[in-house]
Scaffold this motif. Structure first.
Motif, PDB file in Angstrom:
ATOM      1  N   VAL A  82       0.857  -1.178   0.000  1.00 11.13           N
ATOM      2  CA  VAL A  82       0.000   0.000   0.000  1.00 11.13           C
ATOM      3  C   VAL A  82       0.896   1.233   0.000  1.00 11.13           C
ATOM      4  N   THR A  83       0.823   2.024  -1.077  1.00 14.82           N
ATOM      5  CA  THR A  83       1.698   3.180  -1.259  1.00 14.82           C
ATOM      6  C   THR A  83       0.883   4.468  -1.216  1.00 14.82           C
ATOM      7  N   LEU A  84       1.346   5.437  -0.408  1.00 18.00           N
ATOM      8  CA  LEU A  84       0.723   6.758  -0.361  1.00 18.00           C
ATOM      9  C   LEU A  84       1.250   7.574  -1.530  1.00 18.00           C
ATOM     10  N   LYS A  85       0.393   7.870  -2.507  1.00 17.81           N
ATOM     11  CA  LYS A  85       0.803   8.614  -3.703  1.00 17.81           C
ATOM     12  C   LYS A  85       0.584  10.109  -3.581  1.00 17.81           C
ATOM     13  N   THR A 102      -4.618   9.535  -1.875  1.00 16.84           N
ATOM     14  CA  THR A 102      -4.616   8.522  -2.922  1.00 16.84           C
ATOM     15  C   THR A 102      -3.603   7.456  -2.533  1.00 16.84           C
ATOM     16  N   PHE A 103      -4.085   6.236  -2.395  1.00 19.59           N
ATOM     17  CA  PHE A 103      -3.236   5.090  -2.101  1.00 19.59           C
ATOM     18  C   PHE A 103      -3.297   4.132  -3.280  1.00 19.59           C
ATOM     19  N   ILE A 104      -2.148   3.628  -3.672  1.00 16.09           N
ATOM     20  CA  ILE A 104      -2.057   2.619  -4.724  1.00 16.09           C
ATOM     21  C   ILE A 104      -1.828   1.277  -4.028  1.00 16.09           C
ATOM     22  N   VAL A 105      -2.644   0.293  -4.361  1.00 16.21           N
ATOM     23  CA  VAL A 105      -2.525  -1.033  -3.755  1.00 16.21           C
ATOM     24  C   VAL A 105      -2.054  -2.006  -4.833  1.00 16.21           C
ATOM     25  N   GLU A 106      -0.962  -2.709  -4.520  1.00 17.48           N
ATOM     26  CA  GLU A 106      -0.405  -3.703  -5.433  1.00 17.48           C
ATOM     27  C   GLU A 106      -0.197  -5.012  -4.675  1.00 17.48           C
ATOM     28  N   SER A 107      -0.142  -6.088  -5.430  1.00 15.44           N
ATOM     29  CA  SER A 107       0.167  -7.390  -4.854  1.00 15.44           C
ATOM     30  C   SER A 107       1.004  -8.152  -5.864  1.00 15.44           C
ATOM     31  N   GLY A 109       3.605  -7.119  -7.366  1.00 12.25           N
ATOM     32  CA  GLY A 109       3.985  -6.218  -8.442  1.00 12.25           C
ATOM     33  C   GLY A 109       2.842  -5.864  -9.391  1.00 12.25           C
ATOM     34  N   LYS A 110       1.666  -6.411  -9.158  1.00 19.99           N
ATOM     35  CA  LYS A 110       0.502  -6.161 -10.015  1.00 19.99           C
ATOM     36  C   LYS A 110      -0.430  -5.155  -9.343  1.00 19.99           C
ATOM     37  N   HIS A 111      -0.854  -4.142 -10.112  1.00 18.14           N
ATOM     38  CA  HIS A 111      -1.767  -3.128  -9.590  1.00 18.14           C
ATOM     39  C   HIS A 111      -3.119  -3.766  -9.293  1.00 18.14           C
ATOM     40  N   ILE A 112      -3.630  -3.527  -8.075  1.00 20.01           N
ATOM     41  CA  ILE A 112      -4.913  -4.090  -7.666  1.00 20.01           C
ATOM     42  C   ILE A 112      -6.009  -3.032  -7.711  1.00 20.01           C
ATOM     43  N   VAL A 113      -5.788  -1.913  -7.002  1.00 21.06           N
ATOM     44  CA  VAL A 113      -6.834  -0.896  -6.908  1.00 21.06           C
ATOM     45  C   VAL A 113      -6.226   0.412  -6.396  1.00 21.06           C
ATOM     46  N   ASP A 114      -6.873   1.522  -6.714  1.00 20.95           N
ATOM     47  CA  ASP A 114      -6.562   2.821  -6.111  1.00 20.95           C
ATOM     48  C   ASP A 114      -7.612   3.066  -5.028  1.00 20.95           C
ATOM     49  N   MET A 115      -7.167   3.562  -3.873  1.00 21.80           N
ATOM     50  CA  MET A 115      -8.084   3.801  -2.764  1.00 21.80           C
ATOM     51  C   MET A 115      -7.991   5.255  -2.329  1.00 21.80           C
ATOM     52  N   TYR A 116      -9.155   5.835  -1.940  1.00 23.51           N
ATOM     53  CA  TYR A 116      -9.238   7.263  -1.655  1.00 23.51           C
ATOM     54  C   TYR A 116      -9.920   7.536  -0.311  1.00 23.51           C
ATOM     55  N   PRO A 117      -9.223   7.344   0.815  1.00 27.28           N
ATOM     56  CA  PRO A 117      -9.825   7.693   2.105  1.00 27.28           C
ATOM     57  C   PRO A 117      -9.862   9.209   2.289  1.00 27.28           C
ATOM     58  N   GLU A 118     -10.796   9.662   3.139  1.00 30.20           N
ATOM     59  CA  GLU A 118     -10.947  11.094   3.371  1.00 30.20           C
ATOM     60  C   GLU A 118     -11.003  11.400   4.866  1.00 30.20           C
ATOM     61  N   LYS A 119     -10.595  12.619   5.189  1.00 30.00           N
ATOM     62  CA  LYS A 119     -10.762  13.163   6.537  1.00 30.00           C
ATOM     63  C   LYS A 119     -11.534  14.461   6.385  1.00 30.00           C
ATOM     64  N   LYS A 120     -12.709  14.537   7.022  1.00 29.40           N
ATOM     65  CA  LYS A 120     -13.586  15.708   6.880  1.00 29.40           C
ATOM     66  C   LYS A 120     -13.648  16.501   8.180  1.00 29.40           C
ATOM     67  N   LEU A 121     -13.740  17.823   8.036  1.00 31.90           N
ATOM     68  CA  LEU A 121     -13.925  18.721   9.168  1.00 31.90           C
ATOM     69  C   LEU A 121     -15.209  19.512   8.918  1.00 31.90           C
ATOM     70  N   TYR A 122     -16.239  19.209   9.724  1.00 34.30           N
ATOM     71  CA  TYR A 122     -17.521  19.897   9.597  1.00 34.30           C
ATOM     72  C   TYR A 122     -17.465  21.218  10.343  1.00 34.30           C
ATOM     73  N   LYS A 123     -18.181  22.227   9.792  1.00 36.55           N
ATOM     74  CA  LYS A 123     -18.156  23.561  10.388  1.00 36.55           C
ATOM     75  C   LYS A 123     -19.113  23.675  11.577  1.00 36.55           C
ATOM     76  N   MET A 124     -20.342  23.210  11.425  1.00 31.01           N
ATOM     77  CA  MET A 124     -21.350  23.336  12.480  1.00 31.01           C
ATOM     78  C   MET A 124     -21.990  22.001  12.755  1.00 31.01           C
ATOM     79  N   PRO A 125     -21.870  21.443  13.889  1.00 31.29           N
ATOM     80  CA  PRO A 125     -20.918  21.796  14.930  1.00 31.29           C
ATOM     81  C   PRO A 125     -19.526  21.350  14.510  1.00 31.29           C
ATOM     82  N   PRO A 126     -18.479  21.992  15.022  1.00 31.39           N
ATOM     83  CA  PRO A 126     -17.120  21.611  14.641  1.00 31.39           C
ATOM     84  C   PRO A 126     -16.833  20.155  15.040  1.00 31.39           C
ATOM     85  N   GLN A 127     -16.599  19.353  14.017  1.00 33.56           N
ATOM     86  CA  GLN A 127     -16.380  17.928  14.264  1.00 33.56           C
ATOM     87  C   GLN A 127     -15.605  17.354  13.091  1.00 33.56           C
TER      88      GLN A 127
END
Length: 183
Positions: A82-85, A102-107, A109-127
């Protein structure tokens, strides 16, 4: 235990249809005469075997890696590389700002999938919340989570591999299917 349940179900079926005790034609005729409740029970018990494998696999063989990753770094988790691109910061949503990695997942030496986790900051209420990227297969689930930046150019990441999680849901589907067949 799962193998014991499956073997018991198979032996029970073989005994009911007299498999190997007569002709295949007679066994098939007996199988067609069995009540639906027998088939429902067999399907539901097969679901129990799937459920047991799912629970044990996801409990005992779970792999969890928590680390600080910099762009281009790779972490090995259960046969995956799992590589952080990249990380995009300060993206705008309707009532939040977020970062997306963006993370590149290989197994092997073969590309398996691109993965896109997120971190969100809400304004109201701050969370703040994290949204894991998940790749589900029959053998296991790969989760990638983006946490906070470490203010040194790196990001705290969590990568999990949970084997056989989907088997829990397959078992539940077999339970429902067995009940429907019985009804």
């Amino acid at each position: 235990m799962a193998a014991w349940i499956l073997a018991g179900m198979a032996l029970g079926f073989f005994e009911q249809v007299h498999l190997f005790k007569g002709t295949l034609k007679n066994s098939l005729a007996r199988a067609l005469k069995l009540p639906r409740s027998f088939y429902g029970m067999t399907i539901a018990h097969t679901g129990m075997a799937f459920l047991i494998v799912g629970i044990i696999g996801s409990s005992l063989w779970r792999v969890e890696k928590i680390q600080v990753m910099h762009l281009g770094e790779t972490v090995k988790v259960s046969g995956y590389d799992v590589t952080l691109k990249g990380v995009e910061n300060d993206l705008k949503g309707p009532n939040f700002t977020f970062s997306r990695a963006t993370f590149i997942v290989e197994s092997g030496g073969k590309h398996i999938v691109d993965m896109y986790p997120e971190k969100k900051l809400y304004k109201m209420p701050p969370q703040s919340t994290t949204h894991a990227a998940i790749r589900t297969t029959l053998l296991g689930d790969l989760y990638v989570v983006l946490a906070d930046a470490d203010n040194k150019g790196g990001y705290i990441t969590r990568i999990y591999y949970d084997p056989f999680v989907i088997w829990i849901f397959i078992g539940a589907a077999f339970f429902a299917g067995g009940g429907m067949v019985s009804l």
